[in-house]
Design a protein around this motif. Structure first.
Motif, PDB file in Angstrom:
ATOM      1  N   ILE A  28      29.681  12.898  45.910  1.00  0.00           N
ATOM      2  CA  ILE A  28      28.417  13.198  45.247  1.00  0.00           C
ATOM      3  C   ILE A  28      27.803  14.401  45.948  1.00  0.00           C
ATOM      4  O   ILE A  28      27.411  14.327  47.089  1.00  0.00           O
ATOM      5  N   THR A  31      24.054  18.993  43.889  1.00  0.00           N
ATOM      6  CA  THR A  31      23.737  19.390  42.524  1.00  0.00           C
ATOM      7  C   THR A  31      23.691  18.184  41.599  1.00  0.00           C
ATOM      8  O   THR A  31      22.739  18.015  40.838  1.00  0.00           O
ATOM      9  N   SER A  32      24.689  17.331  41.671  1.00  0.00           N
ATOM     10  CA  SER A  32      24.687  16.163  40.781  1.00  0.00           C
ATOM     11  C   SER A  32      23.564  15.202  41.149  1.00  0.00           C
ATOM     12  O   SER A  32      22.981  14.567  40.272  1.00  0.00           O
ATOM     13  N   TYR A  33      23.228  15.099  42.423  1.00  0.00           N
ATOM     14  CA  TYR A  33      22.113  14.242  42.826  1.00  0.00           C
ATOM     15  C   TYR A  33      20.802  14.785  42.271  1.00  0.00           C
ATOM     16  O   TYR A  33      20.002  14.038  41.716  1.00  0.00           O
ATOM     17  N   GLN A  35      20.281  16.403  39.703  1.00  0.00           N
ATOM     18  CA  GLN A  35      20.225  16.360  38.242  1.00  0.00           C
ATOM     19  C   GLN A  35      19.987  14.951  37.699  1.00  0.00           C
ATOM     20  O   GLN A  35      19.888  14.763  36.494  1.00  0.00           O
ATOM     21  N   LYS A  36      19.890  13.970  38.573  1.00  0.00           N
ATOM     22  CA  LYS A  36      19.597  12.611  38.126  1.00  0.00           C
ATOM     23  C   LYS A  36      18.181  12.571  37.561  1.00  0.00           C
ATOM     24  O   LYS A  36      17.273  13.208  38.097  1.00  0.00           O
TER      25      LYS A  36
END
Length: 141
Positions: A28, A31-33, A35-36
């Motif tokens: 993880i 960036t993906s965090y 975008q939550k």
């Protein structure tokens, strides 16, 4: 001998479980965090003025009530971690949307902010939250 094999098997199982969990956590990225939905909502909420929160009160209440327990914990973590406002303002704004925050921040005059210090100098801060509709309090640090 059977006891030793059982202990070895249990140790191997626990080691694999920890390894898989750590592997997942390392996959993880930031960036993906960021975008939550709950992280984005926490950032928006933290940056909103009191009047903006009042204007969008029903939106915030609905969104917070629809968060899963894990998402709500992540939302609150980001509110506490990133908020630069006065602690009383943070509590008041959260109360408006049905969230009670109990935190004893010794540096309340500077707001809630992370500090870059050595681990030996770190003081852990615990806070509790209660979302309207929940029958329990959450304890976080």
């Amino acid at each position: 001998m059977k006891k030793i094999i059982t202990i070895l098997f249990a140790t191997l199982f626990i080691s694999l479980t920890v390894f898989v969990s750590n592997s997942y956590a390392s996959e993880i990225d930031d960036t993906s965090y960021s975008q939550k939905k709950e992280v984005i909502m926490a950032n928006d909420f933290s940056n909103a003025s009191n009047s903006q929160i009042i204007t969008n009160l029903s939106f915030y209440k609905k969104q917070i009530l629809n968060l899963t327990d894990e998402e709500f914990d992540r939302f609150m973590y980001n509110i506490v971690k990133d908020n630069q406002n006065n602690l009383d303002e943070v509590k008041a704004n959260l109360e408006l949307v049905g969230v009670t925050l109990n935190i004893d921040n010794k540096g309340a005059d500077v707001g809630i902010e992370p500090a870059a210090i050595k681990p030996s100098q770190m003081t852990l801060t615990a806070y509790s939250t209660k979302r309207s509709g929940d029958s329990f309090w959450r304890l976080n640090n």
